[in-house]
Scaffold this motif. Structure first.
Motif, mmCIF file in Angstrom:
data_model
loop_
_atom_site.group_PDB
_atom_site.id
_atom_site.type_symbol
_atom_site.label_atom_id
_atom_site.label_comp_id
_atom_site.label_asym_id
_atom_site.label_seq_id
_atom_site.Cartn_x
_atom_site.Cartn_y
_atom_site.Cartn_z
ATOM 1 N N GLY A 10 0.792 -1.225 0.000
ATOM 2 C CA GLY A 10 0.000 0.000 0.000
ATOM 3 C C GLY A 10 0.823 1.272 0.000
ATOM 4 O O GLY A 10 0.279 2.361 -0.224
ATOM 5 N N PHE A 11 2.122 1.157 0.214
ATOM 6 C CA PHE A 11 2.983 2.345 0.183
ATOM 7 C C PHE A 11 2.906 3.037 -1.175
ATOM 8 O O PHE A 11 3.101 4.252 -1.282
ATOM 9 N N ALA A 12 2.595 2.278 -2.233
ATOM 10 C CA ALA A 12 2.465 2.876 -3.567
ATOM 11 C C ALA A 12 1.355 3.916 -3.621
ATOM 12 O O ALA A 12 1.334 4.761 -4.524
ATOM 13 N N GLU A 13 0.446 3.898 -2.653
ATOM 14 C CA GLU A 13 -0.655 4.863 -2.629
ATOM 15 C C GLU A 13 -0.189 6.285 -2.318
ATOM 16 O O GLU A 13 -0.982 7.227 -2.400
ATOM 17 N N PHE A 14 1.071 6.461 -1.965
ATOM 18 C CA PHE A 14 1.604 7.803 -1.759
ATOM 19 C C PHE A 14 1.950 8.486 -3.084
ATOM 20 O O PHE A 14 2.331 9.652 -3.096
ATOM 21 N N ARG A 68 2.104 10.678 -6.063
ATOM 22 C CA ARG A 68 1.540 11.999 -6.333
ATOM 23 C C ARG A 68 0.834 12.611 -5.121
ATOM 24 O O ARG A 68 0.129 13.604 -5.252
ATOM 25 N N VAL A 69 1.000 12.028 -3.981
ATOM 26 C CA VAL A 69 0.428 12.573 -2.743
ATOM 27 C C VAL A 69 1.538 13.104 -1.845
ATOM 28 O O VAL A 69 1.498 14.235 -1.371
ATOM 29 N N GLN A 70 2.548 12.265 -1.651
ATOM 30 C CA GLN A 70 3.636 12.644 -0.753
ATOM 31 C C GLN A 70 4.914 11.977 -1.238
ATOM 32 O O GLN A 70 5.003 10.743 -1.303
ATOM 33 N N TYR A 71 5.914 12.765 -1.576
ATOM 34 C CA TYR A 71 7.180 12.239 -2.070
ATOM 35 C C TYR A 71 8.230 12.223 -0.967
ATOM 36 O O TYR A 71 8.123 12.910 0.040
ATOM 37 N N ASN A 72 9.268 11.429 -1.203
ATOM 38 C CA ASN A 72 10.433 11.381 -0.305
ATOM 39 C C ASN A 72 10.037 11.069 1.131
ATOM 40 O O ASN A 72 10.555 11.659 2.085
ATOM 41 N N VAL A 73 9.131 10.134 1.304
ATOM 42 C CA VAL A 73 8.722 9.722 2.649
ATOM 43 C C VAL A 73 9.895 9.032 3.346
ATOM 44 O O VAL A 73 10.617 8.232 2.740
ATOM 45 N N ASP A 74 10.100 9.329 4.609
ATOM 46 C CA ASP A 74 11.141 8.667 5.399
ATOM 47 C C ASP A 74 10.687 7.260 5.750
ATOM 48 O O ASP A 74 9.609 7.076 6.342
ATOM 49 N N VAL A 75 11.495 6.261 5.376
ATOM 50 C CA VAL A 75 11.143 4.868 5.645
ATOM 51 C C VAL A 75 12.242 4.218 6.487
ATOM 52 O O VAL A 75 13.437 4.485 6.278
ATOM 53 N N TYR A 76 11.829 3.369 7.411
ATOM 54 C CA TYR A 76 12.732 2.783 8.405
ATOM 55 C C TYR A 76 12.548 1.272 8.445
ATOM 56 O O TYR A 76 11.439 0.756 8.279
ATOM 57 N N GLY A 77 13.654 0.572 8.697
ATOM 58 C CA GLY A 77 13.586 -0.876 8.834
ATOM 59 C C GLY A 77 14.972 -1.471 8.814
ATOM 60 O O GLY A 77 15.987 -0.755 8.687
ATOM 61 N N LEU A 78 15.042 -2.791 8.927
ATOM 62 C CA LEU A 78 16.329 -3.470 8.806
ATOM 63 C C LEU A 78 16.861 -3.304 7.383
ATOM 64 O O LEU A 78 16.077 -3.173 6.433
#
Length: 249
Positions: A84-88, A90-100
């Motif tokens: 569902g991250f693809a739903e961003f 044209r809504v919000q770019y360069n989202v900060d993502v965290y994980g291993l």
């Protein structure tokens, strides 16, 4: 701190396409048997963070009225936890993502077109987001080689999200997650159904007892449960939109 269960379903969601079981029929009528795929929203006075981004994210964020996300934490690279991250788009770019590192590499191979800002994190090393402390801890979810749960702290308040896991959680993780105010536990099926990659309700109850959780709620639920209003009399089942609020102390 506010925790909202945006989606409490397993990989197929409920209702399941083509299924006519009582729970799927109940879900088609609306109400709490209807479960979208896994996502949790964590909010503070400073912003909002998503833990996992299931395929139903657009619907979930619109329903909740969420306009902006300050970060995403991914627990593992299964479709029902990141697609569902693809739903961003044209809504919000360069989202900060965290994980291993392994998790981010796998997921971003598919979602790189959104140009997220990658932040690799290690097990059991706390990091701060939106004024809250987050810690990733190891869980066992074969065949995924590295899968994590998430612990959140604000002052003396402690919330533990198991992520997808078997009951056999490593000792280092168990020591870390002791005595939470809230345990949000993977409990995909009732004890009458055999399962290998997840906990059933019996195992989730056992985990809650062992870590001395003050409150427990089950999520990542399948259609093998009875319709929600009946099943909730036996088990502490979460439902889409369920929330928990804690005052900083």
């Amino acid at each position: 701190m506010k925790i909202t269960l945006l989606g409490t379903g397993d990989a197929t969601g409920t209702p399941v396409i083509g299924c006519s079981c009582p729970t799927c029929q109940d879900a088609l009528k609306g109400g709490k048997s209807q479960r979208t795929r896994f996502a949790i929203l964590v909010e503070s006075d400073c912003g909002a963070v998503l833990i996992d981004t299931g395929p139903d994210l657009r619907y979930q964020l619109l329903k909740h009225g969420t306009k902006h996300i300050d970060g995403v934490i991914w627990t593992h690279g299964h479709y029902d936890h990141f697609a569902g991250f693809a739903e961003f788009h044209r809504v919000q770019y360069n989202v900060d993502v965290y994980g291993l590192p392994e998790t981010l590499a796998y997921i971003l191979d598919y979602l790189q077109f959104l140009h997220p800002k990658k932040h690799e994190r290690q097990l059991c090393e706390p990091f701060e987001l939106i004024g809250l402390e987050f810690t990733l801890f190891e869980v066992i979810h074969p065949p995924v080689k590295k899968s994590v749960g998430v612990m959140i702290r604000e002052g003396s308040t402690k919330v533990v999200i198991t992520g997808d896991t078997q009951r056999d959680i490593p000792k280092m993780s168990m020591d870390l997650i002791m005595e939470p105010d809230l345990l949000i536990a993977d409990a995909i099926v009732p004890p009458t159904v055999e399962v290998k990659k997840h906990m059933n309700t019996e195992e989730a109850f056992d985990l809650a007892r062992e870590i001395k959780a003050k409150e427990v709620v089950f999520t990542h639920l399948s259609h093998f449960f009875k319709p929600h209003e009946r099943a909730a009399k036996e088990f502490p089942l979460g439902y889409d939109g369920m929330s928990f609020e804690y005052t900083k102390n």
